[in-house]
Scaffold this active site. Structure first.
Site, PDB file in Angstrom:
ATOM      1  N   CYS A  96       2.386  45.132 -13.662  1.00 20.73           N
ATOM      2  CA  CYS A  96       0.969  44.794 -13.483  1.00 20.73           C
ATOM      3  C   CYS A  96       0.241  45.915 -12.730  1.00 20.73           C
ATOM      4  CB  CYS A  96       0.818  43.426 -12.819  1.00 20.73           C
ATOM      5  SG  CYS A  96      -0.850  42.728 -12.990  1.00 20.73           S
TER       6      CYS A  96
ATOM      7  N   HIS B 258       3.295  40.380 -16.985  1.00 19.63           N
ATOM      8  CA  HIS B 258       4.256  39.929 -15.982  1.00 19.63           C
ATOM      9  C   HIS B 258       5.535  39.459 -16.676  1.00 19.63           C
ATOM     10  CE1 HIS B 258       1.786  39.936 -12.302  1.00 19.63           C
ATOM     11  NE2 HIS B 258       0.775  39.688 -13.122  1.00 19.63           N
TER      12      HIS B 258
ATOM     13  N   GLU C  53       8.254  38.651 -15.318  1.00 20.25           N
ATOM     14  CA  GLU C  53       8.871  37.581 -14.508  1.00 20.25           C
ATOM     15  C   GLU C  53       8.200  36.239 -14.730  1.00 20.25           C
ATOM     16  OE1 GLU C  53       5.380  38.807 -11.976  1.00 20.25           O
ATOM     17  OE2 GLU C  53       6.718  39.738 -13.458  1.00 20.25           O
TER      18      GLU C  53
END
Length: 208
Positions: free
Chosen positions: A81, A185, A187
């Site tokens: 990011c 992202h 994750e």
């Protein structure tokens, strides 16, 4: 067990990234000092927030020379990011210089009616130059974005994935040398994000 250094400069969602890496079997070390880098096999530079405050905090941490030396030595780093944006030379979001590890500029997303900014939500990646992060023939990946700016690399061949926004393709992921980075992202991107991280970690292990 892969030893990953997670860079903590006060502007990253460290916990979600840490949990994602630990689920994949990594030993994660939170890094706040340059001396701690040497025990790691790879670094992750996360980031949430604005460009100038992030660079200010990175400089205050004393980590900037160490990160540059790490990447210039060909050692693995993954930006996430804002962490992707900081790798470039400059940004429309502020006046500070970025790390300059990748040539290019961070531009504001185009303002087009019907396309709210920040660009948020799940989008399909558009494959670019194949890389260990997104190799040729990889299955379709839907990943989660939250961003108002996107990279414009001078070397377009480093773009390993794009995303469609307001009828334009904008940079979603890059890979150059030992430096990889995602605007989205991983994750927070469920199974697709996990696969991306797994491929990156496999590449890191191959470099050991």
């Amino acid at each position: 067990m892969t030893r990953i250094g997670l860079i903590d400069y006060g502007m990253g969602n460290l916990h979600s990234v840490q949990r994602a890496l630990e689920r994949l079997g990594c030993e994660v070390r939170i890094l706040q000092q340059a001396e701690a880098l040497e025990d790691c096999q790879a670094l992750v530079l996360p980031g949430v927030g604005a460009f100038d405050p992030a660079m200010e905090r990175l400089h205050a941490s004393g980590l900037v020379p160490a990160i540059k030396a790490w990447c210039n030595a060909g050692r693995p780093l993954l930006g996430i990011c804002l962490g992707l944006q900081l790798l470039f030379e400059s940004s429309d979001e502020g006046s500070a210089s970025g790390l300059g590890l990748l040539a290019g500029h961070i531009a504001a997303l185009p303002k087009v009616p019907g396309h709210p900014i920040p660009h948020m939500g799940w989008e399909a990646l558009i494959p670019g130059t194949p890389s260990p992060l997104l190799p040729e023939g990889a299955s379709d990946s839907w990943v989660y974005f939250v961003h108002s700016f996107a990279a414009q690399p001078k070397d377009q061949s480093c773009i390993t994935a794009s995303v469609s926004f307001a009828g334009q393709d904008v940079t979603a992921a890059v890979w150059q040398g030992s430096v990889a980075a995602c605007q989205f992202h991983p994750e927070k991107s469920s199974e697709a994000g996990e696969q991306l991280l797994r491929r990156w970690l496999h590449w890191v292990e191959e470099q050991a």
